[in-house]
Every structure is written in C-alpha cells, then in structure tokens.
Design an enzyme around this catalytic site. Structure first.
Site, PDB file in Angstrom:
ATOM      1  N   HIS A   1       8.924  -5.305  13.915  1.00 58.99           N
ATOM      2  CA  HIS A   1       8.560  -5.504  12.502  1.00 58.99           C
ATOM      3  C   HIS A   1       8.594  -6.993  12.135  1.00 58.99           C
ATOM      4  CE1 HIS A   1       8.484  -3.332   8.372  1.00 58.99           C
ATOM      5  NE2 HIS A   1       7.921  -4.537   8.257  1.00 58.99           N
TER       6      HIS A   1
ATOM      7  N   ARG B   1       3.303   0.885   8.232  1.00 61.16           N
ATOM      8  CA  ARG B   1       4.666   1.402   8.210  1.00 61.16           C
ATOM      9  C   ARG B   1       4.797   2.452   9.302  1.00 61.16           C
ATOM     10  NH1 ARG B   1       6.055  -2.468   5.912  1.00 61.16           N
ATOM     11  NH2 ARG B   1       6.795  -2.657   3.780  1.00 61.16           N
TER      12      ARG B   1
HETATM   13  P1  NDP Z   1      -2.521  -3.718  -0.864  1.00 62.62           P
HETATM   14  O1  NDP Z   1      -1.942  -2.785  -1.855  1.00 62.62           O
HETATM   15  O2  NDP Z   1      -3.048  -5.021  -1.335  1.00 62.62           O
HETATM   16  O3  NDP Z   1      -3.731  -2.986  -0.107  1.00 62.62           O
HETATM   17  C1  NDP Z   1      -3.674  -1.662   0.294  1.00 62.62           C
HETATM   18  C2  NDP Z   1      -5.046  -1.219   0.776  1.00 62.62           C
HETATM   19  O4  NDP Z   1      -4.934   0.119   1.286  1.00 62.62           O
HETATM   20  C3  NDP Z   1      -6.095  -1.183  -0.343  1.00 62.62           C
HETATM   21  O5  NDP Z   1      -7.344  -1.604   0.146  1.00 62.62           O
HETATM   22  C4  NDP Z   1      -6.148   0.303  -0.692  1.00 62.62           C
HETATM   23  O6  NDP Z   1      -7.409   0.751  -1.196  1.00 62.62           O
HETATM   24  C5  NDP Z   1      -5.920   0.928   0.670  1.00 62.62           C
HETATM   25  N1  NDP Z   1      -5.434   2.310   0.504  1.00 62.62           N
HETATM   26  C6  NDP Z   1      -4.306   2.746  -0.100  1.00 62.62           C
HETATM   27  N2  NDP Z   1      -4.221   4.089  -0.062  1.00 62.62           N
HETATM   28  C7  NDP Z   1      -5.331   4.502   0.586  1.00 62.62           C
HETATM   29  C8  NDP Z   1      -5.832   5.776   0.924  1.00 62.62           C
HETATM   30  N3  NDP Z   1      -5.178   6.914   0.603  1.00 62.62           N
HETATM   31  N4  NDP Z   1      -7.011   5.839   1.577  1.00 62.62           N
HETATM   32  C9  NDP Z   1      -7.703   4.719   1.878  1.00 62.62           C
HETATM   33  N5  NDP Z   1      -7.274   3.463   1.574  1.00 62.62           N
HETATM   34  C10 NDP Z   1      -6.106   3.368   0.935  1.00 62.62           C
HETATM   35  O7  NDP Z   1      -1.446  -3.909   0.274  1.00 62.62           O
HETATM   36  P2  NDP Z   1      -1.232  -5.165   1.240  1.00 62.62           P
HETATM   37  O8  NDP Z   1      -2.534  -5.497   1.888  1.00 62.62           O
HETATM   38  O9  NDP Z   1      -0.523  -6.257   0.542  1.00 62.62           O
HETATM   39  O10 NDP Z   1      -0.186  -4.573   2.300  1.00 62.62           O
HETATM   40  C11 NDP Z   1      -0.491  -3.422   3.032  1.00 62.62           C
HETATM   41  C12 NDP Z   1       0.726  -2.923   3.771  1.00 62.62           C
HETATM   42  O11 NDP Z   1       1.030  -3.751   4.869  1.00 62.62           O
HETATM   43  C13 NDP Z   1       2.041  -2.908   2.987  1.00 62.62           C
HETATM   44  O12 NDP Z   1       2.108  -1.829   2.082  1.00 62.62           O
HETATM   45  C14 NDP Z   1       3.047  -2.775   4.087  1.00 62.62           C
HETATM   46  O13 NDP Z   1       3.220  -1.409   4.394  1.00 62.62           O
HETATM   47  C15 NDP Z   1       2.373  -3.477   5.266  1.00 62.62           C
HETATM   48  N6  NDP Z   1       3.050  -4.738   5.606  1.00 62.62           N
HETATM   49  C16 NDP Z   1       3.576  -4.844   6.864  1.00 62.62           C
HETATM   50  C17 NDP Z   1       4.195  -6.004   7.254  1.00 62.62           C
HETATM   51  C18 NDP Z   1       4.719  -6.155   8.643  1.00 62.62           C
HETATM   52  O14 NDP Z   1       5.370  -7.157   8.936  1.00 62.62           O
HETATM   53  N7  NDP Z   1       4.442  -5.221   9.534  1.00 62.62           N
HETATM   54  C19 NDP Z   1       4.322  -7.155   6.342  1.00 62.62           C
HETATM   55  C20 NDP Z   1       3.728  -6.933   5.069  1.00 62.62           C
HETATM   56  C21 NDP Z   1       3.109  -5.752   4.724  1.00 62.62           C
HETATM   57  P3  NDP Z   1      -8.011   0.167  -2.575  1.00 62.62           P
HETATM   58  O15 NDP Z   1      -8.461  -1.237  -2.232  1.00 62.62           O
HETATM   59  O16 NDP Z   1      -9.141   1.052  -2.856  1.00 62.62           O
HETATM   60  O17 NDP Z   1      -6.900   0.202  -3.564  1.00 62.62           O
HETATM   61  C1  OXD Z   2       6.850  -6.295   3.851  1.00 62.56           C
HETATM   62  C2  OXD Z   2       7.276  -6.179   5.252  1.00 62.56           C
HETATM   63  O1  OXD Z   2       6.472  -5.287   3.252  1.00 62.56           O
HETATM   64  O2  OXD Z   2       7.885  -7.148   5.771  1.00 62.56           O
HETATM   65  O3  OXD Z   2       6.876  -7.416   3.313  1.00 62.56           O
HETATM   66  O4  OXD Z   2       6.997  -5.177   5.894  1.00 62.56           O
END
Ligand code: NDP
Ligand code: OXD
Length: 308
Positions: free
Chosen positions: A271, A223
């Site tokens: 994005h 983000r």
């Molecule tokens: P998940 O919730 O499955 O995974 C998040 C990961 O981040 C987990 O491994 C989690 O750790 C880790 N995490 C969270 N907080 C912390 C922290 N404080 N310190 C260290 N690690 C942390 O999310 P997704 O993989 O599904 O998606 C991730 C992000 O990708 C979304 O939230 C969104 O912002 C972004 N996104 C962007 C898109 C784009 O088009 N640019 C499209 C889709 C998503 P743990 O495993 O220990 O819980």
């Molecule tokens: C999502 C994105 O969170 O598109 O799905 O960023």
C-alpha cells in the site's frame, strides 16, 4: 473553535507549525489531548475516534488525511458534518508514477524476468510495443484521469470507465453498468482506481476476469476489498490472467503465509502507490478551512449519497 489532529506524531508536529503560521486564531490540538471537546470544530484523522457526535457536539468538518474515506462509517456521521478527503498534487503524482511503473513492468515482462533471475536463467523474450496494449482505467476521478492521460502519452491504447460519462482527449471513455462489458472486453491491462463503496466492493471477481481478453493483467491500486482474492488466484492458475500487480490487499498487511506472496505472476507492494505528503497535506487542510470560513466549498467534499 479548535482543530484536532489524530495522526502520526510527525504529521502533528509539522501541521501544528503550519496552523500557527496560517490559521493562528484556531487552537491546534493533538489527539488525545483535545482540550474542551465542545470547542472542536475540525478533526483530521485516518480512523476517527468512536462516538464522534457525542464526543464532539460542535464538529463541522471531518477531514480524511488520505484520498479515501471508506474507513469512515458514513452512517454514523450526521449529515451536518462535512466530510472532506485529501486532494493534493503530490498524492496524484505518486499514483501516476506507480501506475506508469506497473503498466510498463507488465508490458516489458518484468515479472517473468524477476523469476528468471531467481533461477539464474538468462533468456530474452520478444518485446511488444506499448501500442499493442489496451490499458483500461477503472475510475476516472482525481487519480484516474491523470493516470489515463499519462498512459495515453506513453503510447498505450488507453480507455477508462466511470459511473458518469466523460470526455478525455485521446482516451475512450465508457460509463456505467451499461458500458462496462465493452470496456472490459477490450482491456489487456486493467488498472483499478475506484473508491471502495457498496457498489464497487468485490468488483474484481471471477465473472469480470472471465470477460477480459485471455492473458490480460491487473494493476490494483484501489482498495483490497475490490478484489476477490480467490477468484484472482483461480484466474491466474487457469491462464485467464497472466499477471497481477497489487498495491492493496485484503487483509492488510497480507498474512505471511498467504498464497499470493510466492506467486511468480504476482507482484505485491505494501500500500505504497501513493501517500499524502506531510507538508503539502497540511496546507491542503489549512486552505480548505480558509475556504470553509469564506463560505466556499472545501476541495474534496465527499458526496455522501454516492459514498465517495
Ligand atoms: P475520485 O472520487 O476522484 O474518483 C473515483 C472515480 O471512480 C470516479 O471517476 C467515479 O465515477 C468512479 N466510480 C465510483 N463508483 C463507481 C461505480 N460504481 N462504477 C463506476 N465508476 C465508479 O477518487 P480518487 O481518484 O481520488 O481516488 C480513487 C481511489 O484510489 C481512492 O478512493 C482510494 O481507494 C484509492 N487510493 C489508493 C492509494 C494507494 O496508495 N493505493 C492512494 C490514494 C487513493 P464518476 O466520475 O462518475 O463519479
Ligand atoms: C489514501 C491511501 O486513500 O493512501 O490516501 O490509500
């Protein structure tokens, strides 16, 4: 009981057909034509309407039409309402493809060749093998794990960092604040796939950049607010970072006069790294409502304490 969608007309049209076929007993409403608000038990939106609780007193599940939920004000949504985000195969595949492209583009100096093309320069540079790059994936979740596995299979020395400990074959995993320093110090290409939370806002900052090996690069797919933009610009100007590929920015859209646009060491995409596909996104919600009605936990249930 009814379902309300607040999203694009295209999505509403396709999902309406899917609901008619697979959940015919649940009336399907398209925002703002919501029928009796007291009937609404399920709402799917990117940005939900204000005063959610007053508006929909019997709401049971708020679905995000995307993977992220940082656009929701969690504090304003009472705990009895489940929050469910989008987990879907094509969404994951889209992100994997984007990060593959971005990491390869950095490995093969593509930003440099794009700027050479602009000035009609024909000049080759030596090729460094994938195995010469240590790629570090921040966030080992639904997207981060498959991304890390594909990078590993492409020959990059791959590592990952998350809040909790993980084991992934062939990927060195680091956990929590305590292991962040070692992860950062050994990462040549940093890929951000974190959710935006209070803990992760501003995580890509001057201090972190200074701890990366000199000349490291950034691939930012999380983000916009993960990144302190001025710190990125300073790190690029100083040569501490050599390139950045940004799919998300703060703000979005990036203003036309923003200094990032014209930098030869920055590639910006609007994005588009990945998005929820209309058809399979609708079926993910249908299947989650079925799960809920069977007393099972929906896939993608958000941990409100963690904020993601
Ligand atoms: P998940 O919730 O499955 O995974 C998040 C990961 O981040 C987990 O491994 C989690 O750790 C880790 N995490 C969270 N907080 C912390 C922290 N404080 N310190 C260290 N690690 C942390 O999310 P997704 O993989 O599904 O998606 C991730 C992000 O990708 C979304 O939230 C969104 O912002 C972004 N996104 C962007 C898109 C784009 O088009 N640019 C499209 C889709 C998503 P743990 O495993 O220990 O819980
Ligand atoms: C999502 C994105 O969170 O598109 O799905 O960023």
């Amino acid at each position: 009981m009814s379902f309300v969608i607040k999203s694009t007309a295209e999505r509403a049209q396709v999902w309406q057909q899917q609901f008619a076929r697979h959940l015919p007993d649940i009336p399907f409403r398209v925002w703002p034509d919501i029928g009796d608000p007291a009937e609404v038990e399920y709402l799917a939106a990117w940005v939900p309407p204000d005063n959610l609780v007053e508006r929909f007193p019997n709401l049971k599940i708020l679905f995000s039409v995307g993977a992220g939920i940082d656009q929701f004000d969690l504090a304003a949504i009472p705990p009895h309402i489940q929050i469910v985000r989008m987990i879907e195969t094509s969404l994951t595949e889209g992100m994997v493809a984007y990060v593959q492209f971005a990491v390869r583009a950095i490995q093969r100096d593509m930003l440099r060749y794009v700027s050479q093309q602009r000035t009609h320069v024909w000049q080759a540079h030596s090729v460094r093998a994938a195995s010469a790059f240590r790629v570090g994936v921040m966030g080992l979740g639904q997207l981060g794990v498959p991304v890390a596995c594909v990078l590993r299979d492409m020959g990059y020395v791959t590592q990952g960092w998350a809040r909790s400990a993980r084991e992934i074959d062939g990927v060195r995993c680091f956990a929590g604040e305590a292991e962040q320093a070692e992860f950062i110090a050994s990462t040549d290409i940093l890929v951000c796939l974190l959710p935006l939370t209070e803990q992760t806002a501003g995580i890509l900052n001057r201090d972190l950049f200074a701890r990366l090996p000199r000349g490291a690069s950034l691939v930012q797919c999380g983000r916009g607010r993960h990144l302190v933009t001025d710190d990125l610009i300073a790190a690029l100007d100083e040569g501490q970072l050599s390139a950045a590929i940004l799919d998300v920015t703060d703000p979005e859209p990036l203003p036309a006069d923003h200094p990032l646009w014209d930098r030869p060491d920055v590639l910006i995409t609007p994005h588009i790294a990945s998005a929820t596909p209309t058809e399979s996104g609708g079926m993910a919600i249908v299947n989650n409502i079925r799960r809920y009605l069977n007393g099972e936990t929906p896939v993608g249930l958000v941990n409100r304490k963690m904020g993601y």
